[in-house]
Design a protein around this motif. Structure first.
Motif, short mmCIF file in Angstrom:
data_model
loop_
_atom_site.label_atom_id
_atom_site.label_comp_id
_atom_site.label_asym_id
_atom_site.label_seq_id
_atom_site.Cartn_x
_atom_site.Cartn_y
_atom_site.Cartn_z
N LEU B 82 -0.16 -4.40 -7.84
CA LEU B 82 -1.22 -3.55 -7.10
C LEU B 82 -0.45 -2.45 -6.00
CD1 LEU B 82 -4.15 -5.63 -5.87
CD2 LEU B 82 -4.17 -4.01 -7.73
N PRO B 83 -1.03 -1.42 -5.93
CA PRO B 83 -0.24 -0.41 -4.90
C PRO B 83 -0.68 -0.94 -3.51
CG PRO B 83 -2.18 0.56 -5.90
CD PRO B 83 -1.77 -0.55 -6.35
N GLY B 84 0.31 -0.57 -2.59
CA GLY B 84 0.05 -1.30 -1.18
C GLY B 84 -0.95 -1.40 -0.46
N ARG B 85 -1.77 -0.30 -0.62
CA ARG B 85 -3.04 -0.40 0.23
C ARG B 85 -4.07 -1.45 -0.37
NH1 ARG B 85 -6.47 4.83 1.78
NH2 ARG B 85 -8.03 3.17 1.21
N TRP B 86 -4.09 -1.26 -1.81
CA TRP B 86 -4.97 -2.26 -2.42
C TRP B 86 -4.39 -3.79 -2.06
CZ3 TRP B 86 -9.62 -1.49 -3.88
CH2 TRP B 86 -10.13 -0.26 -4.07
#
Lengths: 422, 161
Positions: B82-86
Motif C-alpha cells: 500500500l502507498p503510505g497514506r493508505w
C-alpha cells in the motif's frame, strides 16, 4: 459456517491482523453466537493454555540460543569450522553450513541462526568475492538445519500439540538434519566451483585444528547432553532446557565476553519471542476447541482421506499444502493450528508420528525461506541488505535441493524413525 | 511529542523489567528443582505449579512488551504494497479494532478473576493469582496497541509542522 470462518480468517490475516488476534476474534464471535458457551469458560481456556510444564521448554531453549550468541561460544565454533573447511573449494560457504550444524544444539530456531550468521559471516563472504545474494540465500538455507538438530522449538511445539514424545522427535530429527547439511555442502560445492568463488587454501596444521576443536567442543556437546539426558530419563525436555541455560551461563562466566547489556537484551528478546509464540498457542488451542464443536477437524480429515489412502501420497499431499501455507504464514503458527488437524489423518493411515513430525516441521520451515513471505528470508535480507528479488533468484537451487531432501524423508521413513525407535 | 512518548517509555520500561524478573525467577526455579532432586534428593513439590504460574505472568505481561517490539506474528504483504497514506489508515483501523478486542478479553478475564474461588493445592494460594494475569495482560496490551497509534499520529503531526 466453515466457508465463512475460512474466508474471514484469510481476509483478516491479509489485512495484517496478527494471527493470534484473528483466532481470538473468530473464536469470540462463535462464543457470542452460541448461548451454550460462556465467555468466562473461554477466558478460562486461554489461561489454561499456558498452564503446562512441558511448554516451559520453549522460553528455556530460546533463552539458551540468545545467551549462546552473546557468550563468545559462537566465535570459537566459527574458528574451528573455518579451519576445517579452508582446504576446500568454497571454503567459507561450507563454513556457513558447518557452523549452522555445529551450533544447532544451542540455537533452537532458524531465525536466530540466520540473524547471527548474516551479521558475522556474510560480510566476510562478500569480502572473499561471493555474490551477496548467494551468501544471503545460503545463510537462510543453512539456518533450516537448526530446527532439526536438538533442541528445536518447532519439534517441541509439534510434540506438545499432537501428544508425540518430544524426546523421540528430537532423536528422530538428527539424521534428517545431517542429511540436509550434507545436501547443502554438495550444492555449495557445485555452485562455488562453477562460479569460481573462493579457491582452496593451504590446510591448517593438525595441532591448530585440534586446539580449535577443543575450544568448540562445549557447543558441539550440547545436543548430546540434551538427547542423552531426555532419552535416558534423567530429565524432562523442560528440565533439559533449564540445564541448557545453566550450561550456557557457565560459559558466559568463564569467557567473560558478554556485557550486562547483552544479557539484558537476551532476556528481553526471550520474553518477546515467547510471549508472541505462546499467545498464538493459547489462541489456537481455544480456536481448535471451537472447531471441534463444529466437527471441522473431522471434516478436513475425512476430505483428505477421501483423496487418497496411500500413506506416501498423503505425506506428499500434506507436504504440498504445508509448503504453500508456509510461503504465506509464519511456520510456528502453522504448526500450532494445522498439526492437531492433520495428525489424526496420519495416524489413520499408519504413518509413524515421529516421521510425520519431522516431515511436518521441515516443510513448514522451508516456507520461511520461500518468497513472498518468510521470516527467515526477511531477517536475512534485512541484515545483509540484499533485495528480496535478488534473494528470490539466488534461493531457487536451494529450494530445489530441499524438495529432494523432503522427498527422501517421505520415501524412506527409517531416516527419521530408526534412531527414534532404538 | 512529550506526554505520550514519555508514558510509553515509562510504562514500557517498567513492564520490561517486570517480565524479565519473572523470567529469571522462572528459569532459576526450574534449575533449582533439578538440582534439589538430584543433588539433595529433596524434590520441590511446588516447583511445577509455581513455575507454570510465573510462566503465565511472563506470557501475559509480555504481550504488551511484544506489541511494543512489533513482534506479534502477522502477515504484512498488503501493508508493504500500500502507498503510505493508505497504510497509515489501515494501521489505525487495525490498532483500534485490536484494542477493542483486547479490552473485551480483559473484561471477560476480569469476570473469570472475580469468580475464582479455588485454592491451588501445592501453593495454598487462590487461583485468582493465576487468573489475574489475563485481564491485566490484555488491558496493558490494549493500552500499547493504542499508544502505538497515538505515536504514529503524533509523529506525522510533528513531521508536517
Amino acid at each position: 459456517m466453515l466457508g465463512l470462518a475460512g474466508t474471514s480468517f484469510v481476509v483478516l490475516l491479509a489485512l495484517g491482523v496478527p494471527i493470534a488476534m484473528v483466532l481470538l476474534a473468530l473464536s469470540l464471535l462463535w462464543v457470542w453466537a452460541d448461548p451454550a458457551v460462556m465467555d468466562v469458560a473461554f477466558a478460562q481456556r486461554l489461561v489454561a493454555g499456558t498452564q503446562s510444564f512441558p511448554l516451559l521448554a520453549v522460553p528455556l531453549f530460546i533463552l539458551t540460543g540468545e545467551l549462546m550468541n552473546v557468550s563468545g561460544i559462537t566465535r570459537r565454533v566459527m574458528d574451528f569450522a573455518m579451519l576445517v573447511t579452508r582446504p576446500l573449494t568454497g571454503g567459507l560457504a561450507k563454513t556457513n553450513v558447518l557452523l549452522s550444524t555445529l551450533l544447532a544444539g544451542m540455537s533452537g530456531s532458524a531465525n536466530g541462526d540466520a540473524a547471527m550468521q548474516s551479521k558475522i559471516l556474510v560480510p566476510e563472504m562478500t569480502r572473499r568475492g561471493y555474490p551477496a545474494p548467494f551468501s544471503a540465500a545460503l545463510t537462510a538455507s543453512s539456518a533450516l538445519i537448526a530446527p532439526l538438530i536438538p533442541p528445536g522449538i518447532g519439534l517441541i511445539l509439534f510434540g506438545f500439540v499432537t501428544d508425540t514424545s518430544i524426546g523421540q522427535l528430537f532423536v528422530g530429527a538428527i539424521v534428517p538434519g545431517i542429511v540436509l547439511a550434507t545436501a547443502l555442502i554438495l550444492l555449495t560445492h557445485i555452485l562455488a566451483k562453477r562460479g569460481g568463488w573462493d579457491a582452496p587454501e593451504e590446510r591448517a596444521s593438525w595441532d591448530g585444528i585440534g586446539v580449535a576443536f577443543l575450544r568448540a567442543l562445549p557447543a558441539i556437546m550440547m545436543p548430546v547432553l540434551i538427547v542423552v539426558g531426555i532419552r535416558g530419563g534423567v530429565f524432562t525436555p523442560s528440565e533439559a532446557g533449564g540445564v541448557a541455560v545453566a550450561y550456557t551461563v557457565l560459559f558466559i562466566l568463564l569467557y567473560r565476553e558478554a556485557s550486562w547489556r547483552d544479557i539484558w537484551q537476551a532476556l528481553v528478546n526471550t520474553v518477546v519471542t515467547t510471549s508472541a509464540i505462546i499467545l498464538v498457542l493459547a489462541a489456537s488451542a481455544a480456536f481448535t476447541w471451537i472447531l471441534t464443536f463444529q466437527r471441522i477437524p473431522q471434516e478436513v480429515g475425512e476430505a483428505l482421506l477421501m483423496a487418497t489412502s496411500d500413506p506416501t501420497l498423503m505425506l506428499v499431499m500434506i507436504g504440498a499444502i504445508l509448503f504453500i501455507a508456509g510461503m504465506l504464514v509464519e511456520g510456528t503458527a502453522l504448526i500450532l493450528i494445522l498439526a492437531p488437524m492433520f495428525m489424526p489423518v496420519a495416524q489413520a493411515l499408519g504413518i509413524d508420528p515421529v516421521q510425520f513430525g519431522v516431515v511436518f516441521v521441515f516443510v513448514i520451515h522451508l516456507g520461511g525461506i520461500t518468497p513472498p513471505v518468510g521470516t527467515v528470508m526477511f531477517t536475512t535480507c534485512a541484515i545483509t541488505k540484499v533485495p528480496i528479488t535478488a534473494f528470490a533468484r539466488a534461493v531457487v537451487p536451494f529450494i530445489a535441493t530441499f524438495i529432494v531432501v523432503a522427498a527422501l524423508l517421505i520415501l524412506f521413513p527409517p531416516l527419521s524413525t530408526f534412531l527414534a525407535r532404538l | 511529542m512529550g506526554a505520550i512518548a514519555l508514558m510509553e517509555r515509562v510504562i514500557g520500561g517498567i513492564l520490561t523489567v517486570a517480565t524479565v524478573l519473572v523470567t529469571v525467577a522462572m528459569v532459576g526455579l526450574v534449575i533449582l528443582a533439578v538440582v534439589m532432586r538430584y543433588v539433595f534428593g529433596a524434590p520441590l513439590i511446588y516447583s511445577y505449579d509455581l513455575s507454570t504460574l510465573l510462566f503465565a505472568w511472563m506470557v501475559f505481561l509480555g504481550l504488551a512488551v511484544a506489541e511494543r517490539a512489533r513482534a506479534h506474528l502477522a502477515v504484512d504483504v498488503i501493508d508493504m504494497a500500500l502507498p503510505g497514506r493508505w497504510r497509515g489508515t489501515l494501521f489505525a483501523v487495525r490498532q483500534v479494532a485490536m484494542a477493542g478486542l483486547s479490552l473485551f478479553i480483559a473484561y471477560i478475564g476480569w469476570q473469570l478473576f472475580s469468580r475464582a474461588g479455588m485454592i491451588m493445592p501445592s501453593l495454598r494460594v487462590s487461583i485468582g493469582w493465576l487468573y489475574a494475569a489475563l485481564p491485566i495482560g490484555f488491558a496493558l496490551l490494549a493500552l500499547f496497541q493504542l499508544l502505538a497509534l497515538a505515536r504514529l499520529v503524533d509523529g506525522s503531526r510533528s513531521e508536517s509542522a
